[in-house]
Design a protein around this motif. Structure first.
Motif, PDB file in Angstrom:
ATOM      1  N   PRO A   7       0.806  -1.223   0.000  1.00  0.00           N
ATOM      2  CA  PRO A   7       0.000   0.000   0.000  1.00  0.00           C
ATOM      3  C   PRO A   7       0.842   1.277   0.000  1.00  0.00           C
ATOM      4  N   SER A   8       2.047   1.196   0.564  1.00  0.00           N
ATOM      5  CA  SER A   8       2.934   2.371   0.528  1.00  0.00           C
ATOM      6  C   SER A   8       3.300   2.719  -0.917  1.00  0.00           C
ATOM      7  N   LEU A   9       3.629   1.713  -1.713  1.00  0.00           N
ATOM      8  CA  LEU A   9       3.976   1.943  -3.120  1.00  0.00           C
ATOM      9  C   LEU A   9       2.790   2.459  -3.913  1.00  0.00           C
ATOM     10  N   VAL A  10       1.591   1.948  -3.587  1.00  0.00           N
ATOM     11  CA  VAL A  10       0.379   2.434  -4.260  1.00  0.00           C
ATOM     12  C   VAL A  10       0.194   3.922  -3.988  1.00  0.00           C
ATOM     13  N   GLY A  11       0.390   4.326  -2.728  1.00  0.00           N
ATOM     14  CA  GLY A  11       0.267   5.741  -2.377  1.00  0.00           C
ATOM     15  C   GLY A  11       1.297   6.608  -3.072  1.00  0.00           C
ATOM     16  N   ILE A  12       2.534   6.130  -3.119  1.00  0.00           N
ATOM     17  CA  ILE A  12       3.601   6.886  -3.786  1.00  0.00           C
ATOM     18  C   ILE A  12       3.269   7.101  -5.256  1.00  0.00           C
ATOM     19  N   ILE A  13       2.838   6.035  -5.928  1.00  0.00           N
ATOM     20  CA  ILE A  13       2.491   6.134  -7.357  1.00  0.00           C
ATOM     21  C   ILE A  13       1.334   7.099  -7.575  1.00  0.00           C
ATOM     22  N   TYR A  14       0.315   7.002  -6.727  1.00  0.00           N
ATOM     23  CA  TYR A  14      -0.862   7.868  -6.882  1.00  0.00           C
ATOM     24  C   TYR A  14      -0.487   9.343  -6.717  1.00  0.00           C
ATOM     25  N   PHE A  15       0.253   9.655  -5.679  1.00  0.00           N
ATOM     26  CA  PHE A  15       0.527  11.061  -5.380  1.00  0.00           C
ATOM     27  C   PHE A  15       1.625  11.665  -6.254  1.00  0.00           C
ATOM     28  N   PHE A  16       2.323  10.849  -7.028  1.00  0.00           N
ATOM     29  CA  PHE A  16       3.258  11.397  -8.011  1.00  0.00           C
ATOM     30  C   PHE A  16       2.559  11.706  -9.340  1.00  0.00           C
ATOM     31  N   ASN A  17       1.302  11.306  -9.464  1.00  0.00           N
ATOM     32  CA  ASN A  17       0.530  11.572 -10.682  1.00  0.00           C
ATOM     33  C   ASN A  17      -0.026  12.998 -10.642  1.00  0.00           C
ATOM     34  N   LYS A  18       0.473  13.864 -11.520  1.00  0.00           N
ATOM     35  CA  LYS A  18       0.088  15.274 -11.525  1.00  0.00           C
ATOM     36  C   LYS A  18      -1.369  15.500 -11.934  1.00  0.00           C
ATOM     37  N   LYS A  19      -2.016  14.474 -12.487  1.00  0.00           N
ATOM     38  CA  LYS A  19      -3.408  14.624 -12.900  1.00  0.00           C
ATOM     39  C   LYS A  19      -4.368  14.585 -11.702  1.00  0.00           C
ATOM     40  N   ASN A  20      -3.904  14.070 -10.579  1.00  0.00           N
ATOM     41  CA  ASN A  20      -4.775  13.953  -9.412  1.00  0.00           C
ATOM     42  C   ASN A  20      -4.888  15.282  -8.671  1.00  0.00           C
ATOM     43  N   LEU A  21      -6.036  15.501  -8.052  1.00  0.00           N
ATOM     44  CA  LEU A  21      -6.299  16.760  -7.357  1.00  0.00           C
ATOM     45  C   LEU A  21      -5.228  17.060  -6.318  1.00  0.00           C
ATOM     46  N   LEU A  22      -4.866  16.051  -5.535  1.00  0.00           N
ATOM     47  CA  LEU A  22      -3.815  16.207  -4.530  1.00  0.00           C
ATOM     48  C   LEU A  22      -2.609  15.373  -4.975  1.00  0.00           C
ATOM     49  N   HIS A  23      -1.480  16.043  -5.170  1.00  0.00           N
ATOM     50  CA  HIS A  23      -0.280  15.339  -5.625  1.00  0.00           C
ATOM     51  C   HIS A  23       0.965  16.054  -5.124  1.00  0.00           C
ATOM     52  N   PHE A  24       2.104  15.382  -5.267  1.00  0.00           N
ATOM     53  CA  PHE A  24       3.367  15.970  -4.834  1.00  0.00           C
ATOM     54  C   PHE A  24       3.783  17.112  -5.757  1.00  0.00           C
ATOM     55  N   VAL A  25       4.267  18.174  -5.143  1.00  0.00           N
ATOM     56  CA  VAL A  25       4.836  19.306  -5.885  1.00  0.00           C
ATOM     57  C   VAL A  25       6.138  19.696  -5.188  1.00  0.00           C
ATOM     58  N   LYS A  26       6.845  20.661  -5.751  1.00  0.00           N
ATOM     59  CA  LYS A  26       8.054  21.158  -5.098  1.00  0.00           C
ATOM     60  C   LYS A  26       7.633  21.930  -3.850  1.00  0.00           C
ATOM     61  N   PRO A  27       8.058  21.476  -2.670  1.00  0.00           N
ATOM     62  CA  PRO A  27       7.578  22.130  -1.440  1.00  0.00           C
ATOM     63  C   PRO A  27       8.361  23.391  -1.100  1.00  0.00           C
ATOM     64  N   LYS A  28       7.724  24.241  -0.322  1.00  0.00           N
ATOM     65  CA  LYS A  28       8.398  25.397   0.262  1.00  0.00           C
ATOM     66  C   LYS A  28       8.514  25.140   1.756  1.00  0.00           C
ATOM     67  N   PHE A  29       9.726  25.300   2.279  1.00  0.00           N
ATOM     68  CA  PHE A  29       9.897  25.029   3.705  1.00  0.00           C
ATOM     69  C   PHE A  29       9.077  26.008   4.522  1.00  0.00           C
ATOM     70  N   ASN A  30       8.278  25.467   5.412  1.00  0.00           N
ATOM     71  CA  ASN A  30       7.410  26.281   6.262  1.00  0.00           C
ATOM     72  C   ASN A  30       7.323  25.586   7.616  1.00  0.00           C
ATOM     73  N   PHE A  31       8.159  26.029   8.545  1.00  0.00           N
ATOM     74  CA  PHE A  31       8.199  25.377   9.849  1.00  0.00           C
ATOM     75  C   PHE A  31       6.865  25.474  10.568  1.00  0.00           C
ATOM     76  N   LYS A  32       6.128  26.547  10.324  1.00  0.00           N
ATOM     77  CA  LYS A  32       4.829  26.724  10.980  1.00  0.00           C
ATOM     78  C   LYS A  32       3.867  25.604  10.587  1.00  0.00           C
ATOM     79  N   VAL A  33       3.886  25.216   9.309  1.00  0.00           N
ATOM     80  CA  VAL A  33       3.005  24.139   8.833  1.00  0.00           C
ATOM     81  C   VAL A  33       3.394  22.815   9.482  1.00  0.00           C
ATOM     82  N   ILE A  34       4.705  22.554   9.560  1.00  0.00           N
ATOM     83  CA  ILE A  34       5.172  21.310  10.184  1.00  0.00           C
ATOM     84  C   ILE A  34       4.765  21.264  11.652  1.00  0.00           C
ATOM     85  N   SER A  35       5.015  22.363  12.367  1.00  0.00           N
ATOM     86  CA  SER A  35       4.700  22.390  13.793  1.00  0.00           C
ATOM     87  C   SER A  35       3.192  22.314  14.030  1.00  0.00           C
TER      88      SER A  35
END
Length: 454
Positions: free
Chosen positions: A204-232
């Motif tokens: 299931p981890s690999l399924v999630g990785i494949i899904y979220f690397f697909n740019k056609k999906n509403l929620l997917h991986f993009v180039k992140p901006k470091f934001n400590f406030k979001v992490i905290s």
């Protein structure tokens, strides 16, 4: 791509929407339970006790994944509800990377200090070998354990809970098959159980990785901006889940110590069986809560009072009904459940069955507490969520474990969890009522509106 979080809520639609995550979480619980069944039947009671002794470490890994998942999904879903989709994707990617990094740091620490950790958790010399074999192989797969749990939640936020369900079911089936191969056929013992479980996480981890690397999906991986406030904020908002897991680890440790005193190593095996059954039955509540939480966050972000009110009202109805059904069915099927781990007529079976008739009272009310904590996380109120989790899994538990066994003996040990659940339910209902206006479900307490089932 259509955003399923926008769909209007009815009682029937909410059941249909959350059913995949309910089944998914129950399959996740089966990963561990199936291990326990095979270990108990084909390796022995001492090996079963050993997996329970080291499980607090696994609780920490689960806590990391669920903390970032619940805290982060609340932020991401709320941001999507505010129509800031690109910002939501950046947050999602950053939180994912953070979860993996934290997990790897914990993994390294556990490997370096593994022997010390095992003895600190209460292992005897006779159980040490089993403890180390099981823990070592589980720790090696830390990133996959975290990602499996993390993606379970975010696939719901992404509007594709069925994908999470299918991948979890496939992973669960693979786990069962490998348990048979590794433990029964290849005689690999607890090492085989750990490997089977972790390989089940990888799929299931690999399924999630494949899904979220697909740019056609509403929620997917993009180039992140470091934001400590979001992490905290993700950590703080999801800290209740980490509190639950760490507290579960501590309470498991205390259970083991008390049971060793009363009944020896068979007592530890009996409490292990009870915790396995609790893990399975509570998984349905966790699944429902993880399924409904993104919709709560999304509609709260939109300030849609009508939808939030319906989500709260229908959730309480579903959780309460399921609590009654679970309690009745668990007692009716108690012998069947326990024979999955212990041979009927054995001392272990008798200890476990007697304890279960007391312990099962907790199933009546546990759902309200699990939903209450998850609901406040969904509203980004990590403080209240953490308080409820701390009370349920630590404060009231400690009160019970130090008082009840002294008064009632072994029966007092079995009564600790029901006591903690009932006491927490009172506090949960108080907080739900207190915050009803702030979180837009004020009218739900009146139950004036007709419930739609269409």
């Amino acid at each position: 791509m259509e955003n399923s979080l926008e769909k209007k809520v009815t009682l029937t639609s909410l059941i249909k929407y959350t059913l995949p995550t309910v089944i998914m979480m129950m399959f996740f619980s089966l990963y561990t339970i199936v291990d326990g069944m095979f270990i108990s039947k084909f390796v022995g009671a001492n090996a079963l006790s050993s997996t329970n002794i080291v499980y607090p470490v696994i609780n920490v890994l689960i806590g990391i994944g669920v903390m970032f998942a619940t805290g982060g999904s609340a932020i991401v879903a709320k941001t999507m509800g505010e129509n800031k989709n690109e910002e939501a994707r950046e947050y999602f990617t950053l939180i994912t990377i953070s979860a993996i990094i934290v997990g790897i740091v914990v993994e390294i620490i556990c490997i370096i200090f593994m022997n010390d950790i095992i003895y600190a958790l209460g292992s005897t010399q006779s159980l040490f070998f089993y403890c180390k074999e099981y823990l070592f192989f589980m720790i090696i797969f830390t990133p996959f354990i975290i990602l499996k749990l993390y993606f379970d939640y975010f696939l719901v936020t992404a509007g594709v809970p069925n994908l999470g369900l299918l991948s979890s079911v496939a992973g669960g089936i693979l786990n069962v098959a490998l348990d048979y191969v590794f433990i029964v056929q290849l005689n690999m013992g607890v090492r085989g159980a750990a490997l089977a479980t972790c390989i089940g996480y990888v799929l299931p981890s690999l399924v999630g990785i494949i899904y979220f690397f697909n740019k056609k999906n509403l929620l997917h991986f993009v180039k992140p901006k470091f934001n400590f406030k979001v992490i905290s904020r993700s950590c703080f908002n999801g800290v209740s889940e980490m509190v639950t897991q760490i507290s579960s680890g501590l309470t498991t440790f205390l259970f083991n110590i008390v049971m060793l005193k009363f009944l020896g190593e068979e007592g530890v095996a009996a409490i292990t069986i009870m915790l396995y059954i609790q893990f399975l039955l509570n998984a349905a509540y966790l699944g429902f809560t993880s399924g409904v939480s993104p919709r709560i966050s999304y509609n709260y972000g939109r300030q849609d009072e009508n939808q939030v009110e319906k989500l709260f009202k229908y959730s309480i109805i579903i959780i309460s009904a399921f609590g009654v059904i679970t309690f009745i069915m668990s007692r009716a099927m108690s012998e069947i459940l326990i024979t999955l781990f212990a041979t009927k007529g054995s001392t272990l079976f008798e200890i476990s069955h007697n304890g279960f008739m007391i312990f099962s009272i907790a199933f009546l009310v546990a759902g309200i507490n699990i939903f209450g904590s998850g609901m406040f996380t969904a509203f980004s109120n990590g403080k209240i969520s953490a308080i409820l989790s701390l009370l349920r899994t630590f404060v009231f538990f400690l009160m019970g474990i130090f008082v009840l066994p002294r008064i009632m003996g072994v029966d007092g040990v079995w009564l600790v969890v029901p006591f903690a659940e009932v006491a927490t339910m009172v506090v949960s209902l108080i907080f739900m009522y207190k915050y009803k206006k702030e979180y837009l479900y004020d009218n739900a307490f009146a139950f004036k509106r007709k419930i739609s089932v269409s």
